[in-house]
Design a protein around this motif. Structure first.
Motif, PDB file in Angstrom:
ATOM      1  N   GLU A 129       0.806  -1.221   0.000  1.00 55.39           N
ATOM      2  CA  GLU A 129       0.000   0.000   0.000  1.00 55.39           C
ATOM      3  C   GLU A 129       0.841   1.273   0.000  1.00 55.39           C
ATOM      4  N   VAL A 130       1.985   1.237   0.705  1.00 57.99           N
ATOM      5  CA  VAL A 130       2.841   2.426   0.769  1.00 57.99           C
ATOM      6  C   VAL A 130       3.778   2.401  -0.436  1.00 57.99           C
ATOM      7  N   THR A 131       3.240   2.759  -1.577  1.00 60.41           N
ATOM      8  CA  THR A 131       3.971   2.693  -2.837  1.00 60.41           C
ATOM      9  C   THR A 131       4.807   3.947  -3.047  1.00 60.41           C
ATOM     10  N   GLN A 137       3.481  11.533  -3.823  1.00 56.18           N
ATOM     11  CA  GLN A 137       2.327  12.424  -3.680  1.00 56.18           C
ATOM     12  C   GLN A 137       2.355  13.139  -2.324  1.00 56.18           C
ATOM     13  N   MET A 138       2.652  12.385  -1.261  1.00 51.41           N
ATOM     14  CA  MET A 138       2.726  12.992   0.068  1.00 51.41           C
ATOM     15  C   MET A 138       3.879  13.981   0.147  1.00 51.41           C
ATOM     16  N   GLU A 250      15.238  12.320   3.105  1.00 51.73           N
ATOM     17  CA  GLU A 250      15.202  12.706   4.514  1.00 51.73           C
ATOM     18  C   GLU A 250      13.798  12.565   5.091  1.00 51.73           C
ATOM     19  N   MET A 251      12.797  12.848   4.281  1.00 52.99           N
ATOM     20  CA  MET A 251      11.420  12.815   4.752  1.00 52.99           C
ATOM     21  C   MET A 251      10.776  11.435   4.604  1.00 52.99           C
ATOM     22  N   ARG A 252      11.412  10.539   3.851  1.00 56.39           N
ATOM     23  CA  ARG A 252      10.812   9.239   3.550  1.00 56.39           C
ATOM     24  C   ARG A 252      10.387   8.457   4.790  1.00 56.39           C
ATOM     25  N   PRO A 253      11.247   8.299   5.836  1.00 59.64           N
ATOM     26  CA  PRO A 253      10.804   7.515   7.004  1.00 59.64           C
ATOM     27  C   PRO A 253       9.538   8.072   7.649  1.00 59.64           C
ATOM     28  N   GLU A 254       9.437   9.405   7.747  1.00 62.48           N
ATOM     29  CA  GLU A 254       8.246  10.007   8.336  1.00 62.48           C
ATOM     30  C   GLU A 254       7.021   9.748   7.466  1.00 62.48           C
ATOM     31  N   ILE A 255       7.187   9.845   6.152  1.00 63.40           N
ATOM     32  CA  ILE A 255       6.058   9.629   5.239  1.00 63.40           C
ATOM     33  C   ILE A 255       5.590   8.182   5.299  1.00 63.40           C
ATOM     34  N   THR A 262      -1.850   5.518   9.020  1.00 63.06           N
ATOM     35  CA  THR A 262      -3.132   5.978   8.473  1.00 63.06           C
ATOM     36  C   THR A 262      -3.927   4.792   7.941  1.00 63.06           C
ATOM     37  N   LYS A 263      -3.232   3.894   7.231  1.00 65.38           N
ATOM     38  CA  LYS A 263      -3.904   2.713   6.685  1.00 65.38           C
ATOM     39  C   LYS A 263      -4.348   1.777   7.808  1.00 65.38           C
ATOM     40  N   ILE A 264      -3.494   1.595   8.838  1.00 64.29           N
ATOM     41  CA  ILE A 264      -3.865   0.756   9.982  1.00 64.29           C
ATOM     42  C   ILE A 264      -5.106   1.320  10.665  1.00 64.29           C
TER      43      ILE A 264
END
Length: 324
Positions: A129-131, A137-138, A250-255, A262-264
């Motif tokens: 899901e976290v493609t 997009q985020m 740098e932002m990838r882990p937070e995203i 959010t999906k959970i």
């Protein structure tokens, strides 16, 4: 009594670490027996420990990052393997003594199993899901918020194809003058004579994907080739007047964390709507209205073994994930 148990557990863990770090003195492992599978790190009384298990444990202990290469040549590998061997030996001895068959042990083992299954679900969500599309997009949304008051000075070179952009990129990154390359190759007639300069611009006022490319390119660096409605570009960020936003890496882990939870939360809301959940609040057991309706009695059925009547609980539509 509680303090004694804590002390005993601490001594056991300390002893385990000592044994794991002194394998030459306390252990005598058999190396690579016939038929030893290439994925197997050790076999303890006929039960295998896989190299992947050692890697996962190293990640869990914070010795390596997830995805970092880890194998027998790593300096931490043998220590972690010895710890897993000790852990397997203790588990086998507990089973031999029948400690796994007590009601308390069964409940705790089931709780651990549920926790692991929940982790498997999260790993599956990250994989499916976290493609990369969702992350991009985020990231685009986040950098637009971070660049509201940003101003940057940039240059670009516009090409007709990705192949042309890829051919010029090594020359630009290799030290050739970007303005000269823009004058020679750029198809943008508005900026070509000025070495591809846009001057000072607000990233969010530019067409996509310029805002995210600008955010992801540090000052003095040149971007990877990217496509817009005009064609293919490479871009150089020369100056910034405000603090630059984080890059995508740098932002990838937070995203990833945000998208996963959010999906959970969404899954939990859906599951709670359809689930049959009974709770006990003080001296009264509670069930959702659907179970009471099925029983045909608005007051709720009487509990077993003389329990008080079951109280109806209205579900909370805004209820989010439950923390353990």
């Amino acid at each position: 009594m509680k303090s004694s148990r804590t002390l005993l557990l601490g001594l056991c863990l300390s002893a385990g670490l000592v044994l794991a770090s002194c394998d030459t003195e306390f252990t005598n492992p058999v190396r690579s027996p016939v038929g030893f599978d290439a994925s197997t790190a050790a076999v303890v009384n006929g039960e295998p420990i896989f190299i992947s298990d050692v890697e996962l444990e190293a990640v869990a202990q914070g010795r390596i990052e997830a995805g970092e290469p880890f194998g027998p040549d790593h300096t931490e590998y043998q220590l972690v393997l010895e710890q897993l061997i000790d852990q397997r030996l203790l588990a086998q001895e507990a089973v031999r003594r029948g400690l796994d068959r007590t009601p308390q042990a069964q409940r705790r083992l089931e709780t651990a199993r549920e926790r692991l299954l929940g982790n498997f679900l999260m790993e599956d969500l990250v994989a499916t899901e976290v493609t990369e599309e969702a992350i991009n997009q985020m990231y685009d949304e986040q950098v637009k918020l971070q660049q509201i008051d940003d101003e940057v000075r940039i240059r670009h070179i516009l090409f007709e194809s990705q192949e042309q952009a890829a051919a010029v990129l090594p020359r630009a990154r290799g030290g050739e003058d970007f303005t000269a390359l823009a004058f020679e190759f750029s198809k943008d007639t508005r900026t070509r004579l000025d070495g591809g300069s846009f001057g000072w611009v607000s990233p969010n006022e530019m067409i996509d994907p310029f805002p995210s490319i600008i955010a992801d390119t540090p000052v003095g660096e040149i971007s990877e080739p990217f496509e817009s409605e005009q064609g293919w570009h490479i871009l150089k960020v020369e100056q910034r007047r405000t603090r630059p936003p984080k890059t995508k890496e740098e932002m990838r882990p937070e995203i990833v964390t945000y998208l996963t939870f959010t999906k959970i939360s969404q899954i939990l809301r859906e599951l709670r709507v359809s689930a049959r959940i009974e709770q006990r609040d003080g001296g009264r057991a509670m069930v959702p209205p659907s179970m009471v309706d099925e029983a045909g009695d608005g007051a709720g059925p009487a509990g077993e073994d003389g329990d008080p009547p079951i109280e109806t609980v209205e579900p909370d539509e805004d209820e989010g994930p439950v923390e353990e």
